[in-house]
Scaffold this motif. Structure first.
Motif, short mmCIF file in Angstrom:
data_model
loop_
_atom_site.label_atom_id
_atom_site.label_comp_id
_atom_site.label_asym_id
_atom_site.label_seq_id
_atom_site.Cartn_x
_atom_site.Cartn_y
_atom_site.Cartn_z
N GLN A 99 0.73 -1.21 -0.15
CA GLN A 99 0.03 -0.03 0.42
C GLN A 99 1.15 1.02 0.06
N GLY A 100 2.03 1.20 -0.52
CA GLY A 100 2.92 2.24 -0.78
C GLY A 100 4.10 2.30 0.44
N THR A 101 5.14 3.76 0.13
CA THR A 101 6.48 3.36 0.78
C THR A 101 6.54 4.50 1.88
N LEU A 102 7.00 4.33 2.86
CA LEU A 102 7.80 5.45 3.28
C LEU A 102 9.27 5.52 3.77
N THR A 103 9.93 6.69 3.69
CA THR A 103 11.47 6.42 4.00
C THR A 103 11.63 7.73 4.63
N THR A 104 12.20 7.71 5.81
CA THR A 104 12.79 9.24 6.95
C THR A 104 14.18 8.77 6.66
N THR A 105 15.17 10.14 6.25
CA THR A 105 16.18 9.91 6.72
C THR A 105 16.54 11.57 7.64
N ILE A 106 18.05 10.89 8.89
CA ILE A 106 17.79 11.70 8.94
C ILE A 106 19.65 12.22 8.86
N GLU A 107 20.11 13.85 8.50
CA GLU A 107 21.14 14.62 8.47
C GLU A 107 20.91 15.61 9.30
N ASN A 138 11.93 12.71 19.26
CA ASN A 138 13.46 12.28 18.76
C ASN A 138 14.22 13.54 18.77
N ASP A 139 15.44 13.66 20.06
CA ASP A 139 16.13 15.08 20.01
C ASP A 139 17.05 15.59 18.94
N GLN A 140 17.44 14.42 18.90
CA GLN A 140 17.89 14.83 17.19
C GLN A 140 17.77 14.98 15.61
N VAL A 141 16.11 15.41 15.98
CA VAL A 141 15.80 15.82 15.44
C VAL A 141 15.23 18.12 15.17
N SER A 142 14.82 19.20 14.65
CA SER A 142 14.59 20.16 14.45
C SER A 142 13.70 20.44 13.77
N ILE A 143 14.00 19.99 12.64
CA ILE A 143 13.00 20.58 11.29
C ILE A 143 12.66 18.80 10.61
N ILE A 144 11.34 19.05 10.02
CA ILE A 144 11.11 18.31 9.25
C ILE A 144 10.74 18.42 8.30
N PRO A 151 16.81 24.98 19.44
CA PRO A 151 15.44 24.33 19.76
C PRO A 151 14.30 24.82 20.18
N ASP A 152 14.83 25.03 21.46
CA ASP A 152 13.50 25.48 22.01
C ASP A 152 12.50 26.75 21.85
#
Length: 256
Positions: free
Chosen positions: A7-15, A49-55, A209-210
């Motif tokens: 039913q589809g694909t979903l991919t997440t990368t974090i950099e 996720n504390d390692q992420v600020s922006i999506i 981030p705050d």
């Protein structure tokens, strides 16, 4: 991380504190319920996720950004419970975007229809190309944009939302969407879009981030009641999709 289903694909990368969340489906990046749930769950994870600020929220390919709800699943709805459950998927996704602790930047590379317009509207900031026309076609298929309406109206205003809804067969250009506040910037092509998007998100990811979190709260101030409102709207749409008008209209649209 990559998830693939029938039913589809979903991919997440974090950099560099930027998470890129990409969804896809062979039918013009439309959303079956399983994919809606997967994107919603992934946003909830990224929110914590504390390692992420922006999506960055984007879709696959070079065609449509998102064609909204899956016609196959809409046609398969046989009772009110099933209809309400399906449209609740869009309610949960928009609420996940709303309550997410990270700012969400949309990459709208192509046309958006129905639920796709709702998703673009729920982004905190959206880049688009000149090909990213929009349409709310729900009235033409016997239902209405009830679940996504609060998100669309909040972004472009009640008058523009009503115009789009009543002109259900008409596409609105990316320029129209920009002038009415849905898109923050419109670029000539995806190459220019990706350059601008990268510069913007890299800069944004360096901010406190705050401060970003407090800004997110302000952006969505006064929308806490959406937790129940959007589910109430899902029940309305779930009932309407059972009508003979909706079933016949969906069959005709599917043949096009």
């Amino acid at each position: 991380m990559s998830q693939e289903t029938i039913q589809g694909t979903l991919t997440t990368t974090i950099e560099n504190k930027i998470a890129t969340l990409q969804f896809g489906h062979p039918a013009s990046n439309s959303f079956p319920r399983q994919l809606l749930n997967a994107v919603t769950n992934e946003l909830d994870k990224l929110s914590n996720n504390d390692q992420v600020s922006i999506i960055i929220l984007k879709s696959e390919g070079t065609g449509a950004f998102c064609a909204g709800a899956s016609f196959d699943e809409l046609l398969a709805v046989s009772n009110l419970e099933e209809g309400t459950e399906f449209f609740s998927g869009f309610a949960h996704l928009i609420n996940a975007m709303r309550r997410c602790t990270k700012l969400i930047v949309g990459r709208i590379h192509g046309k958006a229809v129905g639920g796709g317009v709702g998703i673009a509207s729920a982004c905190d900031y959206a880049f688009a190309t000149v090909d990213a026309s929009i349409k709310l076609s729900e009235l033409a298929i016997g239902i209405g944009p009830f679940v996504i309406e609060p998100a669309v109206s909040r972004k472009i205003g009640k008058v523009a939302m009503s115009t789009m809804t009543l002109e259900a067969h008409e596409w609105k250009t990316a320029t129209w969407a920009y002038e009415n506040g849905l898109y923050a910037k419109v670029l000539e092509n995806t190459t220019e879009l990706d350059i601008e998007l990268a510069h913007f998100t890299k800069r944004l990811a360096t901010y406190n981030p705050d401060s970003l979190l407090e800004m997110k709260k302000i952006i969505w101030e006064g929308t806490q009641h959406w937790e129940t409102l959007l589910l109430e709207r899902a029940a309305i749409t779930g009932k309407l999709v059972l009508s003979d008008y909706a079933k016949n209209a969906l069959e005709q649209f599917k043949k096009k």
